[in-house]
Design an enzyme around this catalytic site. Sequence first.
Site, PDB file in Angstrom:
ATOM      1  N   PRO A   2       0.794  -1.220   0.000  1.00 24.98           N
ATOM      2  CA  PRO A   2       0.000   0.000   0.000  1.00 24.98           C
ATOM      3  C   PRO A   2       0.828   1.272   0.000  1.00 24.98           C
ATOM      4  O   PRO A   2       1.661   1.486   0.873  1.00 24.98           O
ATOM      5  CB  PRO A   2      -0.834  -0.112   1.282  1.00 24.98           C
ATOM      6  CG  PRO A   2      -0.322  -1.266   2.034  1.00 24.98           C
ATOM      7  CD  PRO A   2       0.617  -2.012   1.204  1.00 24.98           C
ATOM      8  N   GLU A   3       0.613   2.088  -1.015  1.00 23.10           N
ATOM      9  CA  GLU A   3       1.188   3.425  -1.080  1.00 23.10           C
ATOM     10  C   GLU A   3       0.000   4.386  -0.953  1.00 23.10           C
ATOM     11  O   GLU A   3      -1.107   3.952  -0.643  1.00 23.10           O
ATOM     12  CB  GLU A   3       1.941   3.615  -2.411  1.00 23.10           C
ATOM     13  CG  GLU A   3       3.059   2.577  -2.599  1.00 23.10           C
ATOM     14  CD  GLU A   3       3.826   2.710  -3.913  1.00 23.10           C
ATOM     15  OE1 GLU A   3       3.867   3.810  -4.470  1.00 23.10           O
ATOM     16  OE2 GLU A   3       4.384   1.695  -4.368  1.00 23.10           O
ATOM     17  N   LYS A  61       1.383   7.642   3.803  1.00 18.86           N
ATOM     18  CA  LYS A  61       0.915   6.258   3.858  1.00 18.86           C
ATOM     19  C   LYS A  61       0.308   5.919   5.212  1.00 18.86           C
ATOM     20  O   LYS A  61       0.035   4.753   5.494  1.00 18.86           O
ATOM     21  CB  LYS A  61       2.093   5.314   3.572  1.00 18.86           C
ATOM     22  CG  LYS A  61       2.719   5.511   2.194  1.00 18.86           C
ATOM     23  CD  LYS A  61       3.972   4.667   2.037  1.00 18.86           C
ATOM     24  CE  LYS A  61       4.728   5.078   0.784  1.00 18.86           C
ATOM     25  NZ  LYS A  61       6.072   4.455   0.731  1.00 18.86           N
ATOM     26  N   ARG A 276      16.663  -0.062  -3.986  1.00 16.18           N
ATOM     27  CA  ARG A 276      15.485  -0.605  -4.674  1.00 16.18           C
ATOM     28  C   ARG A 276      15.657  -0.553  -6.172  1.00 16.18           C
ATOM     29  O   ARG A 276      16.252   0.378  -6.709  1.00 16.18           O
ATOM     30  CB  ARG A 276      14.234   0.185  -4.302  1.00 16.18           C
ATOM     31  CG  ARG A 276      13.923  -0.029  -2.881  1.00 16.18           C
ATOM     32  CD  ARG A 276      12.581   0.391  -2.461  1.00 16.18           C
ATOM     33  NE  ARG A 276      12.578   0.244  -1.018  1.00 16.18           N
ATOM     34  CZ  ARG A 276      12.706   1.254  -0.194  1.00 16.18           C
ATOM     35  NH1 ARG A 276      12.790   2.472  -0.648  1.00 16.18           N
ATOM     36  NH2 ARG A 276      12.746   1.040   1.090  1.00 16.18           N
TER      37      ARG A 276
END
Length: 294
Positions: A2-3, A61, A276
């Site tokens: 979830p962003e 978030k 990332r």
Amino acid sequence: MPELPEVETIRSDLALRFIGLRLEMLKILGERTIRRNKTNLEEVGPELLGRQLSDAKRYGKYLILELSGSQIGEISYLVVHLGMSGRFVLQLPEMPNGRDHTKMHVRFSEEDLYLWDPRTFGEVFLETGLDDLGRPMTLSKRLGIDPYLYPHNVAGALGEVAVRSSRAIKAVLLDQKVIAGLGNIYSDEVLFRSRVSPSFPVSALDKRGIERVAEAVVEVVNKAVVLRGSSLKDKSYMDLSGRPGSYQSEHLVYGRYSKACMVCGEDIDRVLIAGRYSSFCSICQQGADRWDYS
DNA sequence: AACTCCCCCTGGATGC
DNA sequence: TGCATCCAGGGGGAGT
């Protein structure tokens, strides 16, 4: 994972369903979920029973459940970060291996709500106040501009970083202190749409470049909220009722490494930034100067 | 002070 | 087929 758009979808669903109802049960089932334990949730928890959910807010978030107190002006906030795999569900999912990943069980006026979080990156804590932007007080200094709440301040926030830093633009977009709410999915999509390479130094972007990126941030986030977020194969994000979002069908680069670019046909490349992988098209995305090539 | 990297964790995908 | 290993990611804190 979830962003901002996924958390906003959960927020609005929770608001519709639970605002005005009274908290009847608050049970924490995961020790790691309250690891910050900022205001000792285990002790204070019982005092929250009987309070009314007066609002469901969000910043970045973070989901912020506002509980009005019995005394005038007394308000507490139950703040939830879903981490990697956290989901709010009305009904617990079935696990093939029979494991139970419930971390919190709340009940509002006979309606059950569960926080389900297999990877336990999520966390819950109590907060006594919000600052002028609506950030939980203890997170004030850690969170920058929320692009959904403050779309007109995104370019300013990026511009501020650009004058004092040469970090890769991708690292800046992921930095919650600058813009609060973007994760790997949406920052990759933003950079493709603004035609800027993820490793491009933020300091090398000119004013127009900054504005391009800022516009893409707002555009991508708003569209993703309308489409109720992105659900991937791993099903880590589903809404309250277990339904997927549909922004994944709009993804142009995320999860498309080594596949053909939807615009030019070149293989999508990837680069490791801030730990990332960023997926990007080495033809379509270069500096901001290339942006008007379409 | 600014930034990067490692760690936490589990399920699904991949490799042998 | 089954086992082992890898990988994903947010945020905090250690390390540079």
